[in-house]
Motif scaffolding. Structure first.
Motif, PDB file in Angstrom:
ATOM      1  N   VAL B  41      29.969 -20.667  -1.748  1.00 13.80           N
ATOM      2  CA  VAL B  41      30.666 -20.336  -2.993  1.00 13.80           C
ATOM      3  C   VAL B  41      30.096 -19.049  -3.571  1.00 13.80           C
ATOM      4  O   VAL B  41      28.889 -18.832  -3.536  1.00 13.80           O
ATOM      5  CB  VAL B  41      30.473 -21.465  -4.031  1.00 13.80           C
ATOM      6  N   ALA B  42      30.933 -18.206  -4.091  1.00 11.66           N
ATOM      7  CA  ALA B  42      30.467 -17.036  -4.840  1.00 11.66           C
ATOM      8  C   ALA B  42      30.750 -17.248  -6.310  1.00 11.66           C
ATOM      9  O   ALA B  42      31.834 -17.729  -6.667  1.00 11.66           O
ATOM     10  CB  ALA B  42      31.169 -15.779  -4.343  1.00 11.66           C
ATOM     11  N   ALA B 172      21.541 -17.524  -4.082  1.00 11.07           N
ATOM     12  CA  ALA B 172      21.232 -16.109  -3.900  1.00 11.07           C
ATOM     13  C   ALA B 172      21.803 -15.293  -5.049  1.00 11.07           C
ATOM     14  O   ALA B 172      22.995 -15.355  -5.338  1.00 11.07           O
ATOM     15  CB  ALA B 172      21.792 -15.622  -2.571  1.00 11.07           C
ATOM     16  N   ASP B 173      20.914 -14.548  -5.705  1.00 11.96           N
ATOM     17  CA  ASP B 173      21.319 -13.746  -6.858  1.00 11.96           C
ATOM     18  C   ASP B 173      21.368 -12.280  -6.444  1.00 11.96           C
ATOM     19  O   ASP B 173      20.334 -11.649  -6.263  1.00 11.96           O
ATOM     20  CB  ASP B 173      20.298 -13.968  -7.985  1.00 11.96           C
ATOM     21  N   GLU B 174      22.575 -11.745  -6.289  1.00 12.31           N
ATOM     22  CA  GLU B 174      22.772 -10.352  -5.851  1.00 12.31           C
ATOM     23  C   GLU B 174      21.869 -10.020  -4.661  1.00 12.31           C
ATOM     24  O   GLU B 174      21.078  -9.072  -4.717  1.00 12.31           O
ATOM     25  CB  GLU B 174      22.451  -9.376  -7.002  1.00 12.31           C
ATOM     26  N   VAL B 204      25.581 -15.392  -6.133  1.00 13.52           N
ATOM     27  CA  VAL B 204      25.922 -14.860  -7.452  1.00 13.52           C
ATOM     28  C   VAL B 204      25.994 -13.347  -7.324  1.00 13.52           C
ATOM     29  O   VAL B 204      25.038 -12.709  -6.873  1.00 13.52           O
ATOM     30  CB  VAL B 204      24.867 -15.256  -8.498  1.00 13.52           C
ATOM     31  N   THR B 205      27.134 -12.789  -7.693  1.00 11.61           N
ATOM     32  CA  THR B 205      27.290 -11.340  -7.518  1.00 11.61           C
ATOM     33  C   THR B 205      28.338 -10.811  -8.484  1.00 11.61           C
ATOM     34  O   THR B 205      29.092 -11.562  -9.080  1.00 11.61           O
ATOM     35  CB  THR B 205      27.698 -11.015  -6.059  1.00 11.61           C
ATOM     36  N   HIS B 206      28.337  -9.479  -8.650  1.00  7.91           N
ATOM     37  CA  HIS B 206      29.433  -8.907  -9.427  1.00  7.91           C
ATOM     38  C   HIS B 206      30.280  -7.993  -8.540  1.00  7.91           C
ATOM     39  O   HIS B 206      31.202  -7.358  -8.990  1.00  7.91           O
ATOM     40  CB  HIS B 206      28.885  -8.157 -10.655  1.00  7.91           C
ATOM     41  N   ALA B 211      31.389 -10.881  -2.684  1.00  4.14           N
ATOM     42  CA  ALA B 211      31.907 -12.220  -3.001  1.00  4.14           C
ATOM     43  C   ALA B 211      32.895 -12.682  -1.936  1.00  4.14           C
ATOM     44  O   ALA B 211      32.998 -13.870  -1.647  1.00  4.14           O
ATOM     45  CB  ALA B 211      32.565 -12.217  -4.375  1.00  4.14           C
ATOM     46  N   GLU B 212      33.586 -11.742  -1.331  1.00  2.00           N
ATOM     47  CA  GLU B 212      34.610 -12.110  -0.344  1.00  2.00           C
ATOM     48  C   GLU B 212      34.030 -12.640   0.958  1.00  2.00           C
ATOM     49  O   GLU B 212      34.776 -13.073   1.838  1.00  2.00           O
ATOM     50  CB  GLU B 212      35.534 -10.913  -0.075  1.00  2.00           C
ATOM     51  N   HIS B 213      32.695 -12.638   1.068  1.00  2.29           N
ATOM     52  CA  HIS B 213      32.094 -13.292   2.223  1.00  2.29           C
ATOM     53  C   HIS B 213      32.124 -14.801   2.076  1.00  2.29           C
ATOM     54  O   HIS B 213      31.980 -15.529   3.053  1.00  2.29           O
ATOM     55  CB  HIS B 213      30.649 -12.834   2.436  1.00  2.29           C
ATOM     56  N   ALA B 214      32.261 -15.249   0.833  1.00  2.00           N
ATOM     57  CA  ALA B 214      32.258 -16.692   0.584  1.00  2.00           C
ATOM     58  C   ALA B 214      33.644 -17.267   0.854  1.00  2.00           C
ATOM     59  O   ALA B 214      34.592 -16.537   1.124  1.00  2.00           O
ATOM     60  CB  ALA B 214      31.833 -16.967  -0.847  1.00  2.00           C
ATOM     61  N   TYR B 215      33.714 -18.611   0.783  1.00  2.00           N
ATOM     62  CA  TYR B 215      34.997 -19.256   1.017  1.00  2.00           C
ATOM     63  C   TYR B 215      35.686 -19.622  -0.283  1.00  2.00           C
ATOM     64  O   TYR B 215      36.827 -20.048  -0.293  1.00  2.00           O
ATOM     65  CB  TYR B 215      34.791 -20.529   1.860  1.00  2.00           C
TER      66      TYR B 215
END
Lengths: 408, 242
Positions: B41-42, B172-174, B204-206, B211-215
């Protein structure tokens, strides 16, 4: 509790932190080293005073009691009372010797200060003791050379004397004193014996500065109206308290005291002096330890200060450790270990310097650093570390991990 | 392995910061979400959205002012400091933007640290830490200190540290924030592998691209969940893995 692994981690972290800040750690340690050095030296000095006292009073012999008008350690009130008591008399000695069963010997003794001289050499205010042939047995002193005066010489009031080691050194720096005639208060006395040197700081108690003459000669030449001390040697097999009780009964008879009248004499013993001495040294020791303890306290403040610096420098590290699962007590322990290690190394350095210092001190006082001091000093320095490290360590332990992680 | 069990369950989580007196800041205003085992998850959101606060609460670094947080069905929202430390130690693996390695310790010791706090005996600890480092491709760097490693390698050490206790989630934060895009991609490939091995990952990212690596992407805005959607077009870095 902190697990063994956390314990080891805490120690190795502390050591690494100390190595990383060598200068700072060393400077802080010096503060503690000074404190420990001062306290250790104080302890050594007190030990030395104690030993010196013991050495001086060993002249008394532990089984010797002294029957006197005055108590050795007494309050002002008792002193005024005892001033008005009748003097003790030489004749009591014979009576005690014949009636007491628990004693070996009784020697009456009177004392005054007189100048003694031999040729051109003079000893000002030598301590002159008049006594009987029983004295040596009653006091347990050792003769280095010659013999003590005999019963005949004593009873006949012969002009003979036995002298202490210091007297011999002063009057006879180059020749053998035996059979030389010295002047005591103007009267001639032949030297029969020289005592072994006793040493110690309280010379007045020892034989070193004394000249012993037959009590009859003393009375003839220096006056009869003098207070007598009865030196009584308790039998080896007897209990000292039993002997004192027996002596008390005999003395009450001698002094013709009625039932209900209080004793007008005192049976003194070395233990009384010891007690007095201990109470005096306790006061000196507590003042001394307080003052030297201040040095340690200042060192402790130094530790606290440096630990605060260490904690705030490592805020980020604390945050990381907390994030991956370090509990409060783990962090607390880590910093306490650091300050305790600084202090214990400081304490060791202090001891390292204290040892040669104690050897120097030994030139003045018969002393040695007590082994117990080494352990106490290390425990005390660890305690100083833990106490002064506690507030900084607690600050670290209760840090909010989120804020600590944000710290740059 | 049950792929549908709930690892994280947040219900009406609020976080209010008291700024002294009347003023207060509502960082989270009632967030509810669930994350299943083996999800990737992102969590996205602009700065000030409450994204970091949410991450801190999920990571058990902080507790919510109100609401229920269940971690593996255990209520963690009212745990004390030491209990939270235990959860962080056993259940959560952190990967930070700035790596957050202990500078004076070598890679092996950094990875060992969570095991020390978990009370694992030395021999097992060394073996597990070495395996974790081999797992992220740093088997030959175990005695290097962080300043002797590149940024990507440092982040790999951090990932090894995060995984060494076999946690329930990897948070994972950024993780690529301090890396160039090439090493960043390498880390994302590593994450994909870890996900395929069964790890649950919360990123966790901005950055949209990361983020698109997540599902699944959860977007946070103004302390609320703005959207919670599956990722339709996953980033092309995946090609490198398969």
């Amino acid at each position: 509790m902190v697990s063994l692994f956390e314990f080891r981690e805490g120690l190795s972290v502390s050591l690494r932190a100390l190595r990383a800040n060598k200068m700072r750690s060393v400077l802080t340690m010096i503060g503690i080293a000074f404190g420990i050095w001062a306290v250790t030296m104080m302890a050594t000095a007190i030990e030395g005073v104690g030993r010196a006292f013991e050495k001086s009073t060993s002249a008394f012999g532990s089984k010797v009691v002294y029957i006197q008008k005055f108590a050795w350690a007494s309050g002002e009130e008792e002193w005024w009372k005892s001033r008005n008591r009748r003097n003790m008399k030489v004749e009591y000695a014979d009576y005690i010797l014949h009636h007491a069963t628990l004693i070996d010997a009784v020697a009456p003794a009177v004392a005054t200060f007189k100048d003694a001289s031999f040729g051109s050499r003079t000893m000002i205010a030598a301590f002159i003791t008049g006594t009987t042939h029983y004295y040596q047995e009653a006091s347990g002193t050792t003769i280095a050379e010659g013999r003590f005066f005999s019963q005949e010489e004593s009873d006949g009031g012969r002009p003979v004397c036995a002298i202490g080691a210091n007297v011999a050194e002063t009057l006879f720096p180059n020749i053998d004193p035996i059979d030389q005639v010295i002047k005591v208060g103007g009267f001639p006395y032949r030297v029969l014996a020289v005592f072994e040197k006793q040493g110690g700081m309280f010379g007045a108690f020892t034989s070193d500065n004394r000249i012993y003459i037959p009590i009859r000669s003393f009375m003839n030449q220096f006056g009869t109206r003098r207070d007598v001390t009865l030196n009584v040697r308790v039998a080896q097999s007897a209990d000292i308290e039993d002997a004192k009780e027996e002596l008390r009964g005999i003395m009450r008879k001698v002094r013709q005291l009625n039932v209900g009248q209080e004793d007008d004499f005192r049976i003194n013993e070395q233990e009384l002096l010891n007690r007095l001495f201990r109470s005096i040294t306790a006061v000196i020791a507590s003042i001394g330890f307080f003052i030297t303890g201040l040095a340690l306290f200042v060192g402790g403040i130094g530790i606290m200060n440096i630990m605060y610096v260490s904690v705030s420098e490592r805020t980020k590290e604390i945050g990381i450790r907390k994030a991956i699962g370090a509990r409060r007590r783990t962090i607390l322990f880590q910093f306490l270990a650091e300050s305790a290690i600084i202090c214990m190394i400081g304490g060791l350095i202090g001891l390292l310097f204290a040892f040669p210092s104690s050897l120097l001190l030994n030139q003045v006082l018969p002393t040695a650093m007590p082994l117990s001091v080494v352990f106490v000093a290390l425990i005390v320095s660890a305690l100083v570390g833990i106490v002064s490290g506690f507030l900084p360590a607690y600050k670290a332990a209760k840090m909010d991990p989120v804020e600590a992680l944000r710290y740059e | 392995m049950n792929n549908n069990s709930v690892v994280i369950s947040l219900q009406q989580i609020k976080k209010i910061y008291d700024m002294g007196g009347v003023e207060e800041v509502q960082a989270l205003r009632g967030v509810s979400l669930e994350i299943q085992k083996n999800e990737y998850v992102a969590i996205m959101g602009p700065s000030g959205s409450g994204k970091s606060t949410l991450m801190n609460i999920i990571g058990c670094l902080d507790t919510p002012t109100s609401g229920l947080y269940e971690f593996n069905t255990v209520n963690v929202s009212e745990m004390n400091d030491n209990q939270l430390a235990r959860v962080r130690n056993k259940e959560i693996g952190f990967v930070f933007q700035t790596f957050n390695l202990l500078a004076r310790s070598d890679a092996l010791h950094n990875v060992e640290l969570p095991l020390i706090y978990a009370g694992v005996p030395s021999v097992d600890r060394k073996r597990m830490a070495r395996e974790a480092l081999e797992h992220v491709g740093l088997g030959d760097r175990i005695h290097h200190k962080p300043n002797e490693l590149s940024g990507g390698q440092r982040q790999r050490v951090a990932v090894a540290r995060a995984l060494v206790n076999r946690p329930s989630i990897l948070l994972a934060d950024e993780p690529t924030g301090n890396l160039d895009s090439k090493t960043g991609d390498e880390i994302m490939i590593l994450f994909e592998e870890l996900h395929r091995q069964g790890n649950t990952i919360i990123l966790v990212t901005h950055e949209e691209y990361i983020a698109e690596h997540a599902y699944r992407i959860i977007r946070i805005r103004d302390g609320m969940v703005e959207s919670d959607t599956p990722v339709e077009r996953r980033a092309k870095v995946l090609a490198a893995v398969s």
